[in-house]
Design a protein around this motif. Sequence first.
Motif, PDB file in Angstrom:
ATOM      1  N   ASN A 318       0.987  -1.170  -0.071  1.00 49.93           N
ATOM      2  CA  ASN A 318       0.082  -0.137  -0.201  1.00 49.93           C
ATOM      3  C   ASN A 318       0.823   1.168   0.097  1.00 49.93           C
ATOM      4  O   ASN A 318       1.491   1.677   1.002  1.00 49.93           O
ATOM      5  N   THR A 319       1.004   1.959  -1.232  1.00 43.81           N
ATOM      6  CA  THR A 319       1.985   3.036  -1.110  1.00 43.81           C
ATOM      7  C   THR A 319       1.276   4.007  -2.144  1.00 43.81           C
ATOM      8  O   THR A 319       0.570   3.581  -3.137  1.00 43.81           O
ATOM      9  N   TRP A 320       1.865   5.313  -1.925  1.00 44.53           N
ATOM     10  CA  TRP A 320       1.295   6.435  -2.821  1.00 44.53           C
ATOM     11  C   TRP A 320       2.542   6.866  -3.769  1.00 44.53           C
ATOM     12  O   TRP A 320       3.612   6.816  -3.359  1.00 44.53           O
ATOM     13  N   VAL A 321       2.064   6.824  -5.001  1.00 44.14           N
ATOM     14  CA  VAL A 321       3.060   7.082  -5.940  1.00 44.14           C
ATOM     15  C   VAL A 321       2.867   8.377  -6.794  1.00 44.14           C
ATOM     16  O   VAL A 321       1.677   8.824  -7.061  1.00 44.14           O
ATOM     17  N   ASN A 322       3.956   9.154  -6.800  1.00 43.13           N
ATOM     18  CA  ASN A 322       3.880  10.466  -7.395  1.00 43.13           C
ATOM     19  C   ASN A 322       3.762  10.685  -8.683  1.00 43.13           C
ATOM     20  O   ASN A 322       4.654  10.196  -9.487  1.00 43.13           O
ATOM     21  N   LEU A 323       2.513  11.228  -9.175  1.00 41.80           N
ATOM     22  CA  LEU A 323       2.403  11.191 -10.456  1.00 41.80           C
ATOM     23  C   LEU A 323       2.961  12.748 -11.231  1.00 41.80           C
ATOM     24  O   LEU A 323       3.264  12.607 -12.231  1.00 41.80           O
ATOM     25  N   GLY A 324       3.230  13.505 -10.379  1.00 45.18           N
ATOM     26  CA  GLY A 324       3.942  14.745 -10.859  1.00 45.18           C
ATOM     27  C   GLY A 324       3.014  16.075 -10.265  1.00 45.18           C
ATOM     28  O   GLY A 324       2.324  15.860  -9.605  1.00 45.18           O
ATOM     29  N   VAL A 325       3.634  17.016 -10.697  1.00 47.76           N
ATOM     30  CA  VAL A 325       3.195  18.445 -10.345  1.00 47.76           C
ATOM     31  C   VAL A 325       2.313  19.113 -11.461  1.00 47.76           C
ATOM     32  O   VAL A 325       3.134  18.937 -12.537  1.00 47.76           O
ATOM     33  N   PHE A 326       1.097  19.353 -11.530  1.00 49.55           N
ATOM     34  CA  PHE A 326       0.662  19.997 -12.845  1.00 49.55           C
ATOM     35  C   PHE A 326      -0.085  21.287 -12.512  1.00 49.55           C
ATOM     36  O   PHE A 326      -0.402  21.806 -11.277  1.00 49.55           O
ATOM     37  N   PRO A 365       6.981  24.687  -8.739  1.00 47.26           N
ATOM     38  CA  PRO A 365       8.392  24.188  -8.401  1.00 47.26           C
ATOM     39  C   PRO A 365       9.343  24.724  -9.414  1.00 47.26           C
ATOM     40  O   PRO A 365       9.112  25.000 -10.691  1.00 47.26           O
ATOM     41  N   ARG A 366      10.586  25.330  -8.917  1.00 53.44           N
ATOM     42  CA  ARG A 366      11.511  25.807  -9.667  1.00 53.44           C
ATOM     43  C   ARG A 366      12.199  24.717 -10.327  1.00 53.44           C
ATOM     44  O   ARG A 366      12.504  25.007 -11.574  1.00 53.44           O
ATOM     45  N   HIS A 367      12.201  23.328 -10.116  1.00 49.55           N
ATOM     46  CA  HIS A 367      12.813  22.361 -10.643  1.00 49.55           C
ATOM     47  C   HIS A 367      11.874  21.053 -11.104  1.00 49.55           C
ATOM     48  O   HIS A 367      11.147  20.623 -10.085  1.00 49.55           O
ATOM     49  N   PHE A 368      12.000  20.931 -12.518  1.00 48.15           N
ATOM     50  CA  PHE A 368      11.252  19.631 -12.988  1.00 48.15           C
ATOM     51  C   PHE A 368      12.505  18.657 -13.408  1.00 48.15           C
ATOM     52  O   PHE A 368      12.963  18.806 -14.382  1.00 48.15           O
ATOM     53  N   HIS A 429       8.777  15.330  -0.275  1.00 49.24           N
ATOM     54  CA  HIS A 429       7.514  16.219  -0.908  1.00 49.24           C
ATOM     55  C   HIS A 429       8.127  17.747  -0.907  1.00 49.24           C
ATOM     56  O   HIS A 429       7.258  18.463  -0.726  1.00 49.24           O
ATOM     57  N   ASP A 430       9.496  18.160  -1.176  1.00 46.91           N
ATOM     58  CA  ASP A 430       9.692  19.471  -1.329  1.00 46.91           C
ATOM     59  C   ASP A 430       8.867  20.251  -2.395  1.00 46.91           C
ATOM     60  O   ASP A 430       8.931  19.841  -3.478  1.00 46.91           O
ATOM     61  N   PRO A 431       8.257  21.303  -1.986  1.00 48.96           N
ATOM     62  CA  PRO A 431       7.492  22.103  -3.020  1.00 48.96           C
ATOM     63  C   PRO A 431       8.309  22.667  -3.922  1.00 48.96           C
ATOM     64  O   PRO A 431       7.643  23.164  -4.989  1.00 48.96           O
ATOM     65  N   ALA A 432       9.641  22.635  -3.933  1.00 51.66           N
ATOM     66  CA  ALA A 432      10.261  23.406  -5.019  1.00 51.66           C
ATOM     67  C   ALA A 432      10.883  22.338  -6.042  1.00 51.66           C
ATOM     68  O   ALA A 432      11.286  22.932  -7.124  1.00 51.66           O
ATOM     69  N   ILE A 433      10.757  21.117  -5.951  1.00 52.39           N
ATOM     70  CA  ILE A 433      11.076  20.205  -7.100  1.00 52.39           C
ATOM     71  C   ILE A 433      10.079  19.180  -7.225  1.00 52.39           C
ATOM     72  O   ILE A 433       9.202  18.705  -6.550  1.00 52.39           O
ATOM     73  N   ASP A 434       9.922  18.593  -8.763  1.00 52.60           N
ATOM     74  CA  ASP A 434       9.296  17.483  -8.933  1.00 52.60           C
ATOM     75  C   ASP A 434      10.242  16.589  -9.716  1.00 52.60           C
ATOM     76  O   ASP A 434      10.864  17.039 -10.774  1.00 52.60           O
TER      77      ASP A 434
END
Length: 681
Positions: A318-326, A365-368, A429-434
């Motif tokens: 049971n895990t959460w997978v990051n799809l990205g920032v949109f 985010p500044r970085h993708f 989950h740093d908000p400055a990077i995906d």
Amino acid sequence: MGGRLGQQPGEHRLPGRPQAFLTAPLDVYDSNGNKIVDDDIGYDNAKHPNHWSYPERVIGFAYTSLIRYNYRSQAYTTTYVTALARNPDVAHAARYTFCEPNVNDCDETLPPKVPGQYPTTKAGACQRDDLRCWWNGPITWTDCLVNCGQENRKYTTVEPRPFANTGDNIHPTPVNADGTCKVQGLPAGARIIDDIETTVALGAEGCRPTFTRGGRFAINFASHTQPDGDVVNPGKVDFHQIGAGFGGHFWFSHSYKQAERPTYRVTGTWTINPTNKWTRVWAHMPDHGAHTRQARYVIHRPDGATEHRVIPTQWEANTWVNLGVFDFTGSGAPKVELSNFTLDGTGIQDVAWDALAVQPLDAKPRHFVVALGDSYSSGEGSGDYTRVSNQYGDDRAWRNSCRRSPHAWSQRATIPGAPATIGALAAGHDPAIDAQFAACSGARAHNLMSPSLLTGGSWQGRRAEGQYGEISQIDQGSLTPDTTAVMLSIGGNDARFTDVGMACAKALNCADGQYAMEGDSESLTDAQERLITGQVRDSVREVVRQIRVRAPNARIFVMGYPHLLEPHCEVGIPVAGVVFGISQAETTFLNQMADMLVSSALPSDAANRVHGMDPRSVFAGHGMCSVDAYVNGPQPGDLIVDDDGDPKQWLSMESMHPNKEGNQAYAGILNDYLALYNYRW
């Protein structure tokens, strides 16, 4: 009781004797009173369920167990405990119980009627020409507490559901001590859209939802119009639910190819309450019932544009997978869709719809950052691979040997000025990077390429496609105009590095200018020079070109390959002055291959933000045969079949790959290049 019968009341396809419904569930009679399914003659009838009536198919096996042959006792035995029949003679409904003129236009007291719309159908009690004498009202015909059958559920210890006692479930719902749903792996303030709306715990081991809700979920099925005009949804036949996963519930179906089974489509849609912000999105993977490696999540932004992410789902946790920032700025409600259509669907692998979570961010985010490439990028050799990318190496249908490691150099690198490594920032989950990570062990150039960006979908005679069931890395969706940096290594497998190494280990001297590998028409030294300076160089350039198409604003950092062996290294057994393995001369030849890959195939075009990174000087003194090696020597493989991604073989996939120290050295090289080209936090 209310219901909708699939045939008209009194129709002759029902058992000739009403008692056949419950009292003799494998005795079925035709309209002339002859048995067509006879329990008296044994279980052979079970081979012909097409002869059974509808009630037989529903309840027959509840009272009569399937059997199987026990070779030890040399006898047939039952497979489960059947239901208790109690008083079946009065429990069953009579033939015309669901036949009432004032309820469903059915009247057995009138002469049998041939329906006008179906003139070839036998006459029956239904008085409608369209045969729609469907029951739609309440009715009671017996006292079920006394007379009806009583279920007798019994499950083995390996059966995950249903279960009787707390703690019995081998796939328990994530739950806190106070009974609330456990929200683990998400940052504070995340909003959750579960696949089912409930205010109470679902099941004995369910959890009570107290999380912040972020939208709603809905299911849609493809429709199909039959020749008679009826509209049906075939996908509903293969649509199921399980009491597990986040919140104690998820839906699942199986994957199909759209072109082959268009009417089997099932689409789940999470409609997200408007955030009007850049927003991070996670999908929850249940610990079972999610198999596909091609789950395609389509993200609908408020501005009408769409993006996608295609991910493997068999995390077995049971895990959460990051799809990205949109970009969810705007007043509209964004949506995320997932269907059961995949490129490899055969109706076998599960597609699961569980919860979705979102986190509105204060700023873009500044970085993708995206990491692609082969085993030298995936972290092969450094261990601790994610389960979803390291499983079932001995089962071709289920194998995933991409072997992505948190120790890979792209994850261990630190953007100049950043408070932590890329991997640590992503995990926190740093908000400055995906950060997205799609590299795969064993990848060749065509495994990264998109077929849509190639004439005919192929490159140098090979179909552009991914590995181990995953789609090609460039098509997985992580590369977008927002991408700021791409890191990769590619070309080593195209240069046949593993095959050449194995050939040299077996040959007396693969570098003597005379030795040729099987299938080659020229010496190995000539063949490798022609290959690397031609096809390999072109392949690496094509990968970079395609990355640029998908990520036009990114800096692209391409890592070269080091010398694997120290200059005087011999790996093998010396016998009478001859080394059986890798001799010193062969070491020189293999290191020259690495030189050629750097000098001829490593792209470097700083003006267009493409930066080739040469690792040879950093690895000098740390190759095989050194006291502080950055590269694994030959590692013993799996001698038995197990469930990791390394198949049963003499040498492990980790052989001849950078270890943790080597990946850290690689990370330092990337750090330097990031600083050199002013890519900073």
